[in-house]
Structure formats: structure tokens, C-alpha cells
Design an enzyme around this catalytic site. Sequence first.
Site, PDB file in Angstrom:
ATOM      1  N   ASP A 154      -4.644  72.010  38.962  1.00 35.62           N
ATOM      2  CA  ASP A 154      -3.468  72.303  38.147  1.00 35.62           C
ATOM      3  C   ASP A 154      -3.848  72.364  36.671  1.00 35.62           C
ATOM      4  OD1 ASP A 154      -1.462  71.992  40.384  1.00 35.62           O
ATOM      5  OD2 ASP A 154      -2.418  70.028  40.413  1.00 35.62           O
ATOM      6  N   HIS A 166       2.435  65.021  36.305  1.00 34.99           N
ATOM      7  CA  HIS A 166       2.987  65.180  37.645  1.00 34.99           C
ATOM      8  C   HIS A 166       3.560  63.853  38.128  1.00 34.99           C
ATOM      9  CE1 HIS A 166       0.055  68.762  38.359  1.00 34.99           C
ATOM     10  NE2 HIS A 166       1.164  69.128  37.753  1.00 34.99           N
ATOM     11  N   SER A 219      -2.378  64.539  35.638  1.00 37.08           N
ATOM     12  CA  SER A 219      -1.877  64.214  36.975  1.00 37.08           C
ATOM     13  C   SER A 219      -2.396  62.833  37.347  1.00 37.08           C
ATOM     14  CB  SER A 219      -2.309  65.285  37.973  1.00 37.08           C
ATOM     15  OG  SER A 219      -1.685  65.097  39.232  1.00 37.08           O
TER      16      SER A 219
END
Length: 337
Positions: A131, A39, A12
Site C-alpha cells: 500500500d 490503516h 500500516s
Amino acid sequence: MTHRDVVVVGASAGGVEALRTLVAGLPGDLPAAVLIVLHVPRSAPSALAAILARVSSLPVRPAVDGEMLRHGRVYVAVVDRHLLLLDNRIRLSRGPSENGHRPAIDPLFRSAARSFGPRVVGVVLSGTRDDGAAGLAVISQLGGVTVVQDPTDAAYPAMPRAAMNACDVDHVLPVTKIGKLLGELVRQPAPPFVPGEDPLLDAEVDVSSSVPDGESDLGSPATYGCPACGGALYEISGVPIPRYRCRVGHAWSPESLLEEQSAALESALWMALRALSEKSALSRQMAAAFEDRLGGRHTVGRFETMARDADDAAEMIKSLIEEIGATADGPAVQSTE
């Protein structure tokens, strides 16, 4: 004898540079497929595949729905689609977002683990929130190998730390060494994989692979609303760390849910501040309008009092916004384990 030939990578914030370093370190004869989720905003095209192709000795391409998985390839998730592995094929899905993301890391990790078990190597790189932690735990449970970027080496250490708290990670090292490690791991034999019955895993993979029908049997109702759609959330049972899904499938970890709730609260406070500012301005305008009218002194005083009360309430709202911001910017809570 099969070997560990499926590598799934999640990143991310700070992940582009980490991915460049990892991919550059992969050998050109890698006997495995590599699948990457970063992401990215849904509103803009991603140039990640082109960026990685410049430093890779392997072919790098955006993932294509329905494509058969092939060794020696790097597949990159595309904008606004989950990247999944269903059996030996790539699946791109518009299923519900997880932790506010699509593509999200956990759906890829879960689907790979369900299809390939011990043949999977899962990698978590730099990023905020948590995540990838739940998906990496599934990979570990089904016999796969887990690799995490050393948090001290990551631009954003929250994701690596969360992954280390979620399961017993096999390898923690700087990203400069991960590519070489993967070249070694994918040549190791993998234990036989006999898929067992796991209704929760099946349900979560199925939810990510399609638009759900609005029914939920993943857990018991929680007392929270979904930040994505406003629907009721259900707490997923049978997992060490609580997670939540709504009826239409949006999924949230506790950390992501807290951050989204904070954002919603701040937005509501800004709306209240705007309303108080408008009330103060209108009250003063009305007071001025009655200033020169005969017998309007009482009315003027009433409007001036309303304006002062609105100003006082606005100052309280400003203080609350500052407090929320200070809490959000504070150090993350670290596990004591």
C-alpha cells in the site's frame, strides 16, 4: 514562489510508533499541512489523533469533511473514510476500499498529487503488503518529493520496500530523522505546477471520492474476481505495475489480490474440511444404526467405507491448509533491481 507545503504520510502495521516518532520530530513552526493515513479496522474508533497530539508541537486533529487546508496543522484520517485533497479542501469519502482498506493510503497520495503537484512531499512508513507504492509513484511523476522509512528501521519493511521498487525515491532514512528532513523540505521552493490532462489519474481520484455508478473504463477485463464484492476485475492500463479495479471501484494491487485469494481459498478448504468431518460422523452413526439389523451387514460396510473415504479426504485437506499457511508465512519475493 510557492514552496513544498503539503505533506502526506501513509503507514500500516507498526505505524503508530513510527508516526509518533515522525510527528515528535516536526518543528513547531512548520509552514505546511500534514495529512496522515494509518490503516485501522473499520469496526472500532481510532485514538491516533490523541496519541499523536501528546508528542506533537503542532495541533493534531481528526480530519473534517470540507475543511480548508491550513499550514501548521496535522490532519488524521478518520475510521471508514478515505482522506482526500480536492483543490484546497479536505474531503472524507465512503468511496470503495483499496487493497481492503478505507481509509487507504493511495487515494490520499493521488488526490494530493493531482491538486498540488510539486508542492507535495509523500512519506511511506512501516507496513505490510505494498500500500502507498502506487500513490507515491504518482507524487514522483508530478514533481513531488518522495521519502521512505529505511526498511531495516521499519517494524514491517514490506511497504517501504514496495515504495522503493515503484519509483526512484528521493530520501530513504530512519524514521527518527524524517521529521527534521520534512522541516527542511517544506521550506524549499516548488517548481510551478501546470496540471496536465491525465484521464487515468482523474478517474481514480473521482472513484475514491464518491460511490461509482458501476461503469468501468479504466482498463481491459481481467480473469479474476473482486475479493470484496465478487465482481469482475479490470486491469488498469498505463501503469508500470498491474493494478485492478472492479465495476464498483474496489482496487487491488497484485500482492493484496494474491493474499485475499489465499485467504478465500483457505476459508473454502476449512468449509470442505468441516463438511467431510460431518460426513464421516454421520456415516459412522448410520453404520452403527444398521449393525444389529438382519441383513444390514452390506449396508454397514457401505457406510463404513464412506466414513473412511471422508477421513482420507479430510487428511488431504489438512495437508493443503498446512501448505498454504507455510507459503503465506514464507519470505516475500524481493526485487532484483
